[in-house]
Motif scaffolding. Structure first.
Motif, mmCIF file in Angstrom:
data_model
loop_
_atom_site.group_PDB
_atom_site.id
_atom_site.type_symbol
_atom_site.label_atom_id
_atom_site.label_comp_id
_atom_site.label_asym_id
_atom_site.label_seq_id
_atom_site.Cartn_x
_atom_site.Cartn_y
_atom_site.Cartn_z
ATOM 1 N N GLY A 19 -8.302 3.115 13.938
ATOM 2 C CA GLY A 19 -8.599 1.442 14.216
ATOM 3 C C GLY A 19 -10.074 1.498 14.125
ATOM 4 O O GLY A 19 -10.718 2.664 13.892
ATOM 5 N N VAL A 20 -10.703 0.426 14.677
ATOM 6 C CA VAL A 20 -12.236 0.095 14.566
ATOM 7 C C VAL A 20 -12.502 -0.669 15.917
ATOM 8 O O VAL A 20 -11.714 -1.304 16.326
ATOM 9 C CB VAL A 20 -12.042 -0.633 13.405
ATOM 10 N N ILE A 21 -13.788 -0.460 16.335
ATOM 11 C CA ILE A 21 -14.197 -0.966 17.648
ATOM 12 C C ILE A 21 -15.093 -2.059 17.009
ATOM 13 O O ILE A 21 -16.004 -1.873 16.363
ATOM 14 C CB ILE A 21 -14.989 -0.169 18.545
ATOM 15 N N CYS A 41 -18.485 -7.677 25.789
ATOM 16 C CA CYS A 41 -17.013 -7.627 25.330
ATOM 17 C C CYS A 41 -16.823 -7.430 24.000
ATOM 18 O O CYS A 41 -17.771 -7.859 23.143
ATOM 19 C CB CYS A 41 -16.326 -8.805 25.952
ATOM 20 N N GLY A 42 -15.816 -6.798 23.709
ATOM 21 C CA GLY A 42 -15.310 -6.703 22.109
ATOM 22 C C GLY A 42 -14.045 -6.508 21.994
ATOM 23 O O GLY A 42 -13.146 -6.816 23.016
ATOM 24 N N THR A 43 -13.599 -6.095 20.860
ATOM 25 C CA THR A 43 -12.406 -5.895 20.593
ATOM 26 C C THR A 43 -11.850 -4.485 20.307
ATOM 27 O O THR A 43 -12.957 -3.498 19.546
ATOM 28 C CB THR A 43 -11.457 -6.550 19.907
ATOM 29 N N GLY A 104 -17.804 10.211 20.352
ATOM 30 C CA GLY A 104 -18.433 9.562 21.572
ATOM 31 C C GLY A 104 -17.336 9.110 22.221
ATOM 32 O O GLY A 104 -15.954 9.226 21.776
ATOM 33 N N ILE A 105 -17.556 9.073 23.584
ATOM 34 C CA ILE A 105 -16.524 8.687 24.474
ATOM 35 C C ILE A 105 -17.029 7.446 25.164
ATOM 36 O O ILE A 105 -18.235 7.264 25.266
ATOM 37 C CB ILE A 105 -15.959 9.539 25.487
ATOM 38 N N SER A 106 -16.138 6.562 25.678
ATOM 39 C CA SER A 106 -16.589 5.251 26.538
ATOM 40 C C SER A 106 -15.484 5.024 27.313
ATOM 41 O O SER A 106 -14.565 4.873 27.031
ATOM 42 C CB SER A 106 -16.960 4.102 25.658
ATOM 43 N N ILE A 107 -15.692 4.556 28.553
ATOM 44 C CA ILE A 107 -14.880 3.951 29.493
ATOM 45 C C ILE A 107 -15.221 2.321 29.317
ATOM 46 O O ILE A 107 -16.169 2.076 29.667
ATOM 47 C CB ILE A 107 -15.022 4.488 30.965
ATOM 48 N N VAL A 108 -14.175 1.939 29.102
ATOM 49 C CA VAL A 108 -14.128 0.356 29.132
ATOM 50 C C VAL A 108 -13.175 -0.230 29.936
ATOM 51 O O VAL A 108 -11.996 0.275 30.239
ATOM 52 C CB VAL A 108 -13.813 -0.322 27.412
ATOM 53 N N GLU A 109 -13.307 -1.649 30.363
ATOM 54 C CA GLU A 109 -12.487 -2.322 31.025
ATOM 55 C C GLU A 109 -11.364 -2.941 30.258
ATOM 56 O O GLU A 109 -11.783 -3.857 29.222
ATOM 57 C CB GLU A 109 -12.963 -3.379 31.960
ATOM 58 N N LEU A 110 -10.097 -2.967 30.389
ATOM 59 C CA LEU A 110 -8.837 -3.925 29.457
ATOM 60 C C LEU A 110 -8.924 -5.096 29.968
ATOM 61 O O LEU A 110 -8.353 -5.220 31.208
ATOM 62 C CB LEU A 110 -7.605 -2.967 29.624
ATOM 63 N N LYS A 111 -9.014 -6.066 29.241
ATOM 64 C CA LYS A 111 -8.949 -7.449 29.711
ATOM 65 C C LYS A 111 -7.665 -7.898 28.969
ATOM 66 O O LYS A 111 -6.946 -8.947 29.727
ATOM 67 C CB LYS A 111 -10.076 -8.239 29.111
ATOM 68 N N GLY A 112 -7.173 -7.609 28.253
ATOM 69 C CA GLY A 112 -5.968 -8.227 27.678
ATOM 70 C C GLY A 112 -5.402 -7.497 26.151
ATOM 71 O O GLY A 112 -6.230 -6.735 25.792
ATOM 72 N N VAL A 113 -4.192 -7.501 25.959
ATOM 73 C CA VAL A 113 -3.642 -7.057 24.922
ATOM 74 C C VAL A 113 -3.112 -8.164 24.062
ATOM 75 O O VAL A 113 -2.082 -8.917 24.485
ATOM 76 C CB VAL A 113 -2.483 -5.880 25.030
ATOM 77 N N ARG A 114 -3.307 -8.000 22.771
ATOM 78 C CA ARG A 114 -2.729 -9.162 21.837
ATOM 79 C C ARG A 114 -2.448 -8.314 20.617
ATOM 80 O O ARG A 114 -2.934 -8.128 19.545
ATOM 81 C CB ARG A 114 -3.861 -10.259 21.392
ATOM 82 N N GLY A 115 -1.002 -7.888 20.611
ATOM 83 C CA GLY A 115 -0.301 -7.255 19.423
ATOM 84 C C GLY A 115 -1.181 -5.798 19.486
ATOM 85 O O GLY A 115 -1.208 -5.059 20.202
ATOM 86 N N LEU A 118 -6.970 -4.973 21.562
ATOM 87 C CA LEU A 118 -7.408 -4.812 23.057
ATOM 88 C C LEU A 118 -8.585 -5.545 23.116
ATOM 89 O O LEU A 118 -9.460 -5.321 22.437
ATOM 90 C CB LEU A 118 -7.396 -3.361 23.193
ATOM 91 N N ASP A 119 -8.434 -6.332 24.313
ATOM 92 C CA ASP A 119 -9.753 -7.041 24.399
ATOM 93 C C ASP A 119 -10.476 -6.254 25.428
ATOM 94 O O ASP A 119 -9.607 -6.123 26.411
ATOM 95 C CB ASP A 119 -9.481 -8.555 25.147
ATOM 96 N N VAL A 120 -11.606 -5.913 25.286
ATOM 97 C CA VAL A 120 -12.344 -4.770 26.429
ATOM 98 C C VAL A 120 -13.700 -5.270 26.793
ATOM 99 O O VAL A 120 -14.333 -6.173 25.983
ATOM 100 C CB VAL A 120 -12.438 -3.442 25.920
ATOM 101 N N CYS A 121 -14.277 -5.029 27.876
ATOM 102 C CA CYS A 121 -15.637 -5.197 28.437
ATOM 103 C C CYS A 121 -16.285 -3.945 28.654
ATOM 104 O O CYS A 121 -15.299 -3.094 29.116
ATOM 105 C CB CYS A 121 -15.663 -6.401 29.340
ATOM 106 N N GLY A 122 -17.483 -4.047 28.824
ATOM 107 C CA GLY A 122 -18.266 -2.784 29.013
ATOM 108 C C GLY A 122 -18.364 -2.097 27.564
ATOM 109 O O GLY A 122 -18.576 -0.784 27.939
ATOM 110 N N VAL A 123 -18.590 -2.614 26.643
ATOM 111 C CA VAL A 123 -18.484 -1.891 25.256
ATOM 112 C C VAL A 123 -19.876 -1.353 25.088
ATOM 113 O O VAL A 123 -20.829 -2.076 25.420
ATOM 114 C CB VAL A 123 -18.071 -2.690 24.265
ATOM 115 N N ASP A 124 -20.111 -0.220 24.525
ATOM 116 C CA ASP A 124 -21.521 0.191 24.363
ATOM 117 C C ASP A 124 -21.520 1.130 22.894
ATOM 118 O O ASP A 124 -22.270 2.025 22.766
ATOM 119 C CB ASP A 124 -21.993 1.403 25.436
#
Length: 178
Positions: A19-21, A41-43, A104-115, A118-124
């Motif tokens: 996939g793609v961030i 935030c991002g997806t 790379g690795i990142s820990i992100v907060e999952l805010k929601g799932v739409r199919g 993934l909606d995430v916050c804390g993206v870097d």
């Protein structure tokens, strides 16, 4: 008769993105150095054929993203880290993107799932970063007590949270490491 043996530890390893961030960041200089220092935030868009693998992911609050630094510009075994521009460190003692294998690795907060999204916050990460894998962050497995963080322990990391923690901002920040 002499046979050539192939050392499997020296063979190329190939991964395909799953996939793609997507993030608001388009330049390395203005991308946060760690997700914990920002709330952007991002997806995470998994390719449709991987959507079934997201079953039950919504039960986790945080995820570990593993990705390819697609804009890394060459491996360097020594680099000045963004948190300490005074001293070179070994690449394996820092998290810089110019690595022998630009992973790379990142820990992100999952805010929601739409199919498959993934909606995430804390993206870097930069927008368009190729995603290699997603793993759930499990506190019982991933958290450690009494951790030493090497040279980072000597930095003013608590102050970084209050700064604009991008490479550009950290280069121009007046700070003294005591």
């Amino acid at each position: 008769m002499h046979s050539e043996s192939i050392d499997p530890t020296r063979q190329p390893v190939t991964y395909r993105p799953i996939g793609v961030i997507r993030t608001p960041f388009t330049e390395q200089e203005n991308t946060p150095i760690q997700g914990i220092f920002n709330s952007a935030c991002g997806t995470v868009e998994l390719f449709p054929e991987y959507e079934a693998g997201l079953l039950d992911i919504e039960t986790f609050s945080h995820l570990i993203l593993i990705y390819h630094f697609h804009q890394a510009n060459g491996a360097m075994l020594r680099q000045k880290p963004f948190l300490d521009l005074q001293k070179e460190r070994g690449i394996f003692a820092i998290r810089h993107f110019n690595r022998p294998n630009p992973i790379g690795i990142s820990i992100v907060e999952l805010k929601g799932v739409r199919g498959n999204v993934l909606d995430v916050c804390g993206v870097d990460t930069l927008d368009g970063t190729p995603l290699l894998d997603v793993k759930p962050y499990v506190h019982q497995f991933d958290h450690r007590e009494e951790v030493r963080s090497g040279w980072v322990d000597d930095q003013h990391v608590d102050d970084v949270r209050d700064w604009n923690s991008t490479p550009e901002a950290l280069r121009h920040r007046d700070r003294v490491n005591l």
